[in-house]
Scaffold this active site. Structure first.
Site, mmCIF file in Angstrom:
data_model
loop_
_atom_site.group_PDB
_atom_site.id
_atom_site.type_symbol
_atom_site.label_atom_id
_atom_site.label_comp_id
_atom_site.label_asym_id
_atom_site.label_seq_id
_atom_site.Cartn_x
_atom_site.Cartn_y
_atom_site.Cartn_z
ATOM 1 C CD GLU A 130 67.794 79.719 -4.613
ATOM 2 O OE1 GLU A 130 66.962 80.324 -3.900
ATOM 3 O OE2 GLU A 130 67.672 78.549 -4.982
ATOM 4 N N PRO A 131 69.733 84.927 -4.936
ATOM 5 C CG PRO A 131 68.775 86.341 -6.511
ATOM 6 C CD PRO A 131 69.025 84.894 -6.227
ATOM 7 C CB SER A 135 76.153 82.085 4.382
ATOM 8 O OG SER A 135 77.014 83.099 3.945
ATOM 9 C CB ILE A 160 76.246 80.462 -11.600
ATOM 10 C CG1 ILE A 160 75.014 80.565 -10.687
ATOM 11 C CG2 ILE A 160 76.614 79.016 -11.894
ATOM 12 C CD1 ILE A 160 75.217 80.112 -9.247
ATOM 13 C CB THR A 161 82.160 80.092 -11.376
ATOM 14 O OG1 THR A 161 82.314 80.923 -10.216
ATOM 15 C CG2 THR A 161 83.458 80.057 -12.165
ATOM 16 N N GLY A 348 107.120 102.409 -6.136
ATOM 17 C CA GLY A 348 107.688 102.127 -7.464
ATOM 18 C C GLY A 348 106.908 102.734 -8.608
ATOM 19 C CD GLU A 371 83.571 76.321 -3.631
ATOM 20 O OE1 GLU A 371 83.501 75.284 -2.966
ATOM 21 O OE2 GLU A 371 83.041 76.463 -4.750
ATOM 22 C CB THR A 373 82.063 84.274 4.177
ATOM 23 O OG1 THR A 373 81.237 83.837 5.258
ATOM 24 C CG2 THR A 373 81.200 84.799 3.046
ATOM 25 C CD GLN A 375 82.651 86.686 8.153
ATOM 26 O OE1 GLN A 375 82.669 86.142 7.050
ATOM 27 N NE2 GLN A 375 83.110 87.901 8.337
HETATM 28 C C1 FAD Z 1 83.303 85.540 -8.036
HETATM 29 C C2 FAD Z 1 82.262 84.682 -7.386
HETATM 30 C C3 FAD Z 1 82.020 83.413 -7.892
HETATM 31 C C4 FAD Z 1 81.029 82.580 -7.314
HETATM 32 N N1 FAD Z 1 80.768 81.351 -7.871
HETATM 33 C C5 FAD Z 1 79.721 80.622 -7.394
HETATM 34 C C6 FAD Z 1 79.323 79.399 -8.038
HETATM 35 O O1 FAD Z 1 79.941 78.940 -9.018
HETATM 36 N N2 FAD Z 1 78.229 78.745 -7.567
HETATM 37 C C7 FAD Z 1 77.514 79.187 -6.492
HETATM 38 O O2 FAD Z 1 76.541 78.554 -6.132
HETATM 39 N N3 FAD Z 1 77.884 80.337 -5.867
HETATM 40 C C8 FAD Z 1 78.946 81.060 -6.279
HETATM 41 N N4 FAD Z 1 79.293 82.245 -5.665
HETATM 42 C C9 FAD Z 1 78.514 82.713 -4.530
HETATM 43 C C10 FAD Z 1 79.247 82.603 -3.196
HETATM 44 O O3 FAD Z 1 79.442 81.258 -2.834
HETATM 45 C C11 FAD Z 1 78.439 83.391 -2.180
HETATM 46 O O4 FAD Z 1 78.583 84.768 -2.500
HETATM 47 C C12 FAD Z 1 78.894 83.149 -0.756
HETATM 48 O O5 FAD Z 1 78.546 81.855 -0.368
HETATM 49 C C13 FAD Z 1 78.284 84.165 0.217
HETATM 50 O O6 FAD Z 1 76.904 84.216 0.070
HETATM 51 P P1 FAD Z 1 76.113 85.613 -0.068
HETATM 52 O O7 FAD Z 1 76.831 86.409 -1.098
HETATM 53 O O8 FAD Z 1 74.676 85.332 -0.275
HETATM 54 O O9 FAD Z 1 76.348 86.318 1.317
HETATM 55 P P2 FAD Z 1 75.495 86.125 2.660
HETATM 56 O O10 FAD Z 1 75.275 84.679 2.925
HETATM 57 O O11 FAD Z 1 74.289 86.987 2.582
HETATM 58 O O12 FAD Z 1 76.498 86.695 3.743
HETATM 59 C C14 FAD Z 1 76.743 88.093 3.892
HETATM 60 C C15 FAD Z 1 77.692 88.284 5.064
HETATM 61 O O13 FAD Z 1 77.101 87.777 6.270
HETATM 62 C C16 FAD Z 1 77.964 86.840 6.884
HETATM 63 N N5 FAD Z 1 77.161 85.763 7.507
HETATM 64 C C17 FAD Z 1 76.145 85.085 6.941
HETATM 65 N N6 FAD Z 1 75.665 84.153 7.806
HETATM 66 C C18 FAD Z 1 76.406 84.277 8.944
HETATM 67 C C19 FAD Z 1 76.421 83.601 10.204
HETATM 68 N N7 FAD Z 1 75.543 82.600 10.476
HETATM 69 N N8 FAD Z 1 77.326 83.979 11.124
HETATM 70 C C20 FAD Z 1 78.230 84.975 10.871
HETATM 71 N N9 FAD Z 1 78.257 85.650 9.704
HETATM 72 C C21 FAD Z 1 77.380 85.299 8.748
HETATM 73 C C22 FAD Z 1 78.831 86.295 5.762
HETATM 74 O O14 FAD Z 1 80.082 85.816 6.232
HETATM 75 C C23 FAD Z 1 79.007 87.533 4.886
HETATM 76 O O15 FAD Z 1 80.066 88.300 5.395
HETATM 77 C C24 FAD Z 1 80.307 83.056 -6.193
HETATM 78 C C25 FAD Z 1 80.563 84.329 -5.658
HETATM 79 C C26 FAD Z 1 81.531 85.132 -6.240
HETATM 80 C C27 FAD Z 1 81.772 86.497 -5.660
#
Ligand code: FAD
Length: 392
Positions: A130-131, A135, A160-161, A348, A371, A373, A375
């Site tokens: 969600e927005p 993580s 959401i893929t 190239g 799935e 990050t 971290q």
């Molecule tokens: C192409 C694409 C396809 C996707 N498909 C799906 C899907 O099908 N279904 C679905 O549900 N989601 C999907 N996602 C979402 C994806 O799983 C999330 O973007 C990912 O889990 C990261 O969440 P966030 O973007 O909210 O980042 P955040 O959770 O806000 O994290 C931002 C940064 O903070 C770091 N961070 C956060 N918490 C911590 C911590 N405790 N310690 C250290 N560092 C931390 C993270 O590593 C990251 O670098 C997709 C994303 C993309 C880009």
């Protein structure tokens, strides 16, 4: 005993997947990336190939050696070698399958997965993110309130893929925010349910042909029996379903990363052999060859980490740590291999090889993000290595 020797049937299955990647994916890969569109014919071709082809091949694999997770990643690696974005669009339940299999009653499994058996084009999706909540899924804000024989879902999911084309979206929502993670449950929301709206389709840097959608739920009513978690009655069932899904899907994502890394490594090696400028200093060529040899070993290591995590899943051995290890390692490695390919081929012409390397470089980044990050994978690993240490 851990034994990664593939049986003849498993090798044939992998060879078949590779042939599909060569014939159906590579020829349209660059154009789909440019246009962010996939021709309808691709979906039907893949549908037919995987029904009449690999599904038939899979049936030839005997029950003991079937190893669903290992078999699946053999094909995932080949599909990503062909084109990782296209691989996410292959018709089928996709990410919707693991929670249905893990948390659905036999009746729910038959009903929801049965939908995918009619030979038509169907997709599935999994909506956790969600927005502001990616993580740490324990903070999910989408709500599900029971009203008579229905659940009423309100909330907002993004990234959401296959979200816009999915026939079923496994939607994680909380039934009671005060319960924290224990209140989270997986619900099956069919396409076309009143109140389920598709929002923005993301324009992305990489995996451009893969559809990434925003979903909005406004008083979206689904029948009572669309709540999964029937098999596990504990209050943690929903959160366990979310985490269990990741234990199954992270090795698959790792396999996709290995597939891209392998493709980039092959293309870079080919480029060095065929296109490195004449008169290039011998000692510099040797450095490049050494670098490529080291990367080849690392790709092999990533593949073994991925296979081990999937093998454990097939044996029903808890694999959270191993799933995170393979995902973190393969996700980092694919960025390293593709970046090296782009750097080495930099002098190239804008050949097709270079265009592919540039594309895979862009595609690689998301393997460090979705799935979980890198971290977050390290947090999961650390929690299991040092259970006595409180990690915030
Ligand atoms: C192409 C694409 C396809 C996707 N498909 C799906 C899907 O099908 N279904 C679905 O549900 N989601 C999907 N996602 C979402 C994806 O799983 C999330 O973007 C990912 O889990 C990261 O969440 P966030 O973007 O909210 O980042 P955040 O959770 O806000 O994290 C931002 C940064 O903070 C770091 N961070 C956060 N918490 C911590 C911590 N405790 N310690 C250290 N560092 C931390 C993270 O590593 C990251 O670098 C997709 C994303 C993309 C880009």
């Amino acid at each position: 005993m851990l034994d990664f020797t593939l049986s003849k049937a498993q090798q044939e299955f992998r060879d078949y997947a590779h042939q599909v990647a060569v014939e159906e994916m590579r020829p349209i890969s660059l154009e789909c990336d440019r246009s962010e569109k996939i021709p309808e014919s691709f979906f039907w071709n893949m549908q037919k190939r995987f029904w009449a082809g690999s599904a038939g091949q899979a049936r030839m694999v005997s029950a003991e050696e079937r190893q669903e997770n290992v078999l699946s990643l053999l094909s995932q690696e080949e599909m990503a070698w062909g084109d990782a974005a296209l691989s996410t669009a292959i018709p089928g339940p996709g990410l919707a399958a693991p929670p249905i299999l893990a948390q659905g009653t036999p009746e729910q499994q038959a009903k929801f997965l049965g939908l995918y058996m009619d030979g038509q084009l169907h997709w599935g999706a999994l909506a956790l993110t969600e927005p502001g909540i990616g993580s740490d899924v324990s903070g999910i804000a989408t709500t599900a309130i029971q009203d008579g024989d229905e659940w009423v879902i309100n909330g907002h999911k993004h990234y959401i893929t296959n979200g816009a084309r999915a026939d079923l979206v496994i939607t994680f929502a909380t039934i009671d925010k005060s319960m924290g993670r224990a209140g989270i449950r997986p619900f099956v929301v069919p396409k076309g349910t009143p109140g389920l709206k598709v929002g923005r389709i993301e324009e992305k840097m990489g995996l451009r042909a893969s559809q990434t959608a925003e979903l909005i739920y406004e008083d979206c009513r689904i029948p009572k029996d669309h709540l999964l978690a029937g098999r596990e009655k504990s209050t943690k069932a929903g959160f366990k379903a979310a985490m269990g899904t990741l234990d199954a899907t992270r090795p698959m994502v790792g396999a996709l990363a290995v597939g891209i890394a392998r493709a980039a490594h092959e293309m870079t090696t080919h480029w060095v052999k065929e296109e490195l400028p004449k008169g290039y200093p011998a000692h510099k060529r040797r450095d490049i060859e050494n670098e490529l040899e080291e990367l080849r070993q690392e790709i092999q290591m990533a593949r073994f980490l991925v296979w081990r995590a999937a093998w454990m899943a097939d044996k029903r051995i808890p694999n959270s740590k191993e799933a995170s290890m393979c995902k973190a390692y393969a996700g980092g490695l694919v960025m390293k291999v593709t970046a090296t390919g782009v750097r080495i081929s930099a002098p190239g012409e804008n050949s097709e090889a270079k265009q592919f390397l540039n594309k895979w470089f862009r595609d690689a980044k998301v393997f460090d993000i979705f799935e979980g990050t890198a971290q977050i994978q390290r947090l999961v690993i650390a929690r299991r290595l040092f259970p006595e240490v409180e990690i915030p």
